[in-house]
Design a protein around this motif. Structure first.
Motif, short mmCIF file in Angstrom:
data_model
loop_
_atom_site.label_atom_id
_atom_site.label_comp_id
_atom_site.label_asym_id
_atom_site.label_seq_id
_atom_site.Cartn_x
_atom_site.Cartn_y
_atom_site.Cartn_z
N GLY A 122 19.42 59.32 -1.05
CA GLY A 122 18.05 58.80 -1.20
C GLY A 122 17.09 59.43 -0.22
N TYR A 146 23.32 65.82 -2.45
CA TYR A 146 22.19 64.90 -2.37
C TYR A 146 22.27 63.91 -3.53
N GLY A 148 21.09 60.17 -5.38
CA GLY A 148 19.98 59.24 -5.48
C GLY A 148 20.19 58.35 -6.70
N ARG A 149 19.37 57.34 -6.84
CA ARG A 149 19.56 56.41 -7.96
C ARG A 149 19.41 57.11 -9.30
N SER A 153 13.86 59.40 -8.91
CA SER A 153 13.71 58.75 -7.60
C SER A 153 14.01 59.72 -6.46
N MET A 154 14.42 60.93 -6.81
CA MET A 154 14.87 61.86 -5.77
C MET A 154 13.74 62.83 -5.38
N GLY A 197 21.26 58.39 5.19
CA GLY A 197 21.05 57.68 3.93
C GLY A 197 21.37 56.22 4.09
#
Lengths: 322, 339
Positions: A122, A146, A148-149, A153-154, A197
């Protein structure tokens, strides 16, 4: 006349010269001095405080380039469980606004290495951006994973595209969680692991690195305090401040930081929950009970430094270089 | 307790020479245990190369500059500004891969700054700007020499000026003879600024004389020190004289410090002022500052001898050492980051 020194960090009101939506719920702020003067230098992994109100101070990693001495860039996620910090940033810090900035400071420095594994979750991508720029410039062999959701969102995905297949993007809704066992199951020779994170990710990475990686391989930064590991009762102890020539009593219900302030000894502090590292102090003598989220096991065992906002003394007396 | 020596980072800009010293005659010098030759190429820019011919162990600084290249005074090998060998006298084919190291260079103020660490980081760590060294509003003089002491001892010295009154009571501003007011220290990740506001006191006689100010009136004074980078201190002394009596008199003291090796440090110092312009006043001031800095050099060299003989001790620190301790902390971390 008092001759006790006063110590503080650099502070300035900076102007928001740009506020850009970098992803869903993520805004990047570009900050500069009103008169364009150079800002204090920093190195990858550094963060600044944004002073958003009385008792509302939050830490954000610098994610621009240290070569750009005229401005700072930070990325801020609007946290659903925000205690007010990220909400205030999103609501109030539009282009043209002014914000009080403190720092920079760095408790997540990039140590030179031929190989790096960066693991970001995130908004934890922010400190990684200047780190990978430096790793790339120095010709190191590096990889970034990396998560993320979701893709939307990234943040900073466009900037990362320039690095090609050195970057692995893992939107959770498409690819699930990073396979940490595959990434960290067997230690890689001469590789440093950097991670930032959500707490769950950091704990999982830490667990695997502690299990089999050489000491000193893992570097991580937490933005919220680690869950306390002991529920021992705090006890009182004697505090000797060597340089000031003072002996004080730290009662069970006060921190070393508070006791120093009350005695008129100038100490610097910011988050006061063992996260930002501002109050790091050299230990002269005594058995420290470390409760911060910054020092690694090795550093804690060395007994050389402590965070006086949360950490205490196991024995009867503690001597600090203050 | 840990080792009391802080070491010095390689990834930093260090001043290797004054701009005026570097021309079309090669200048051989040493920093961080590395031999370096400086010369000015045809376009006026400064080139920094390893000062050792790739062919035989002979310094390039004993050769000559030919346009943008430097030619060894023994082998005749010629090297361009990137350090690549571009010509040899004995054959048409340039030996494959023959080169000497080349280092990033920046001229800033009137000094030549060279980056001897990881070359790719030079562009990510811009050198500190020192405009007062060349600005017309400031009169500057200075000097340079080598001090037979590690750079850490020089940092400790610049981090606390309360010893001036002890070392040289004659040149010391009268303000310094009182009890030192509280030191105020301001930190960033890699810099330390500090200042003290001294109560009103007269100017030193020599300063009053060259500036035409009163020798008896008392003025508030401010001392400032700034550790701006591992190779640069920029300090200042302000005497707040009302505008109708001539205005504030400011000295800026610039100290560029460069480790020659672990026990020797090059010290390029500059004294700039915004009052009493002209060469005549500089000629009065120069010996005053030079003799003070030479005294400091002698003291630091003695300290180094004590350390060499008896090792680092558990020095007692006092409140005034706060800035010095913060500088050491920064340096230790920067050294640790280099792995």
């Amino acid at each position: 006349m008092t001759t006790q020194p006063i110590v503080r960090e650099f502070e300035a009101d900076l102007k928001v010269v740009a506020a850009v939506e970098a992803a869903t719920d993520v805004v990047t702020l570009t900050l500069a001095a009103e008169d364009g003067t150079a800002l204090p230098p920093w190195t990858p992994g550094a963060h600044i405080d944004l002073v958003l109100g009385e008792d509302l101070v939050r830490q954000y990693s610098l994610c621009g380039s240290p070569a750009d001495t005229g401005q700072y860039r930070v990325g801020v996620l609007r946290a659903p469980d925000s205690r007010g910090g990220s909400k205030a940033v999103h609501a109030e810090l539009h282009e043209g606004a002014t914000v009080r900035v403190r720092g920079p400071r760095n408790h997540f420095p990039l140590v030179a290495s031929p190989r790096y594994l960066f693991i970001a979750g995130g908004i934890g991508i922010t400190p990684m951006l200047p780190m990978i720029a430096e790793a790339e410039a120095s010709g190191a062999d590096w990889r970034l994973v990396y998560g993320g959701r979701s893709r939307s969102s990234m943040a900073f995905v466009d900037e990362l595209a320039a690095y090609g297949d050195k970057v692995t993007l893992l939107p959770q809704d498409e690819a699930g969680f990073p396979d940490l066992d595959a990434l960290l199951g067997s230690p890689a020779e001469g590789t440093l692991v950097y991670t930032c994170g959500p707490t769950g990710l950091l704990d999982a990475v830490e667990e695997r690195c502690n299990a089999s990686w050489p000491a000193g391989s893992l570097h991580l930064e937490r933005f919220s305090a680690k869950a306390p590991t002991s529920d021992e009762q705090d006890s009182a102890f004697e505090l000797v401040l060597q340089r000031s020539g003072l002996t004080l009593e730290v009662p069970a219900d006060k921190s070393i930081f508070e006791v120093c302030r009350e005695a008129g000894v100038s100490v610097v502090g910011s988050c006061l929950e063992g996260v930002c590292g501002t109050c790091e102090t050299e230990v002269v003598e005594g058995d420290v009970e470390h409760r911060d989220s910054i020092l690694n096991e090795e550093e804690k065992e060395s007994n050389e430094f402590m965070m006086i906002c949360v950490s205490r003394c196991r024995g009867e007396s503690l001597t600090l270089d203050l | 307790m840990r080792d009391r020596s802080t070491g010095h980072p390689r990834n930093a800009w260090y001043a290797l020479a004054a701009s005026a010293e570097v021309g079309s005659t090669p200048l051989g010098t040493r920093a961080l245990g590395t031999p370096v030759v400086l010369y000015r190429a045809g376009d006026g820019s400064v080139v920094a190369l390893g000062d050792r011919d790739a062919h035989r162990p002979y310094p390039l600084s004993l050769g000559h500059v030919d346009g943008d290249t430097i030619v060894s005074g023994y082998s005749g090998f010629a090297y361009d500004r990137t350090g690549a060998c571009v010509r040899v006298p004995s054959q048409a084919q340039v030996p494959y891969g023959a080169r000497v190291p080349s280092y990033p260079v920046v001229e800033e103020g009137d000094l030549v700054w060279v980056w001897l660490g990881e070359p790719s980081l030079a562009a990510l760590r811009p050198p500190v700007s020192t405009p007062w060294l060349t600005d017309a509003g400031w009169d500057t003089f200075g000097g340079a020499w080598e001090t037979a002491a590690g750079i850490g001892l020089l940092h400790d010295n610049f981090a606390d000026i309360t010893h001036v009154a002890v070392v040289d009571p004659v040149i010391s501003p009268p303000a310094l003879t009182g009890v030192a007011p509280a030191l105020e220290v301001e930190l960033t990740e890699t810099t330390v600024h500090f200042h003290r506001d001294w109560p009103a006191a007269p100017l030193p006689e020599w300063q009053a004389k060259i500036s035409g100010a009163s020798t008896t009136a008392s003025y508030p004074q401010r001392e400032e020190g700034a550790f701006l980078a591992p190779g640069l201190w920029a300090d200042r002394w302000d005497v707040f004289i009302p505008a109708d009596e001539g205005g504030t008199q400011t000295f800026r003291f610039t100290h560029a410090v460069t480790p020659v090796d672990d026990h020797r440090t090059r010290h390029l110092w500059r004294v700039s002022r915004n009052f009493a312009p002209g060469a005549e006043a500089s000629d009065v001031l120069r010996p005053i500052f030079e003799s003070y800095y030479l005294k400091v050099r002698e003291i630091l060299e003695t300290m180094q001898q004590v350390i060499d003989r008896d090792g680092y001790g558990e020095d007692v620190n006092v409140a005034a050492d706060l800035a010095a301790l913060q500088v050491r902390k920064i340096l230790r971390r920067l050294v640790a980051d280099e792995g």
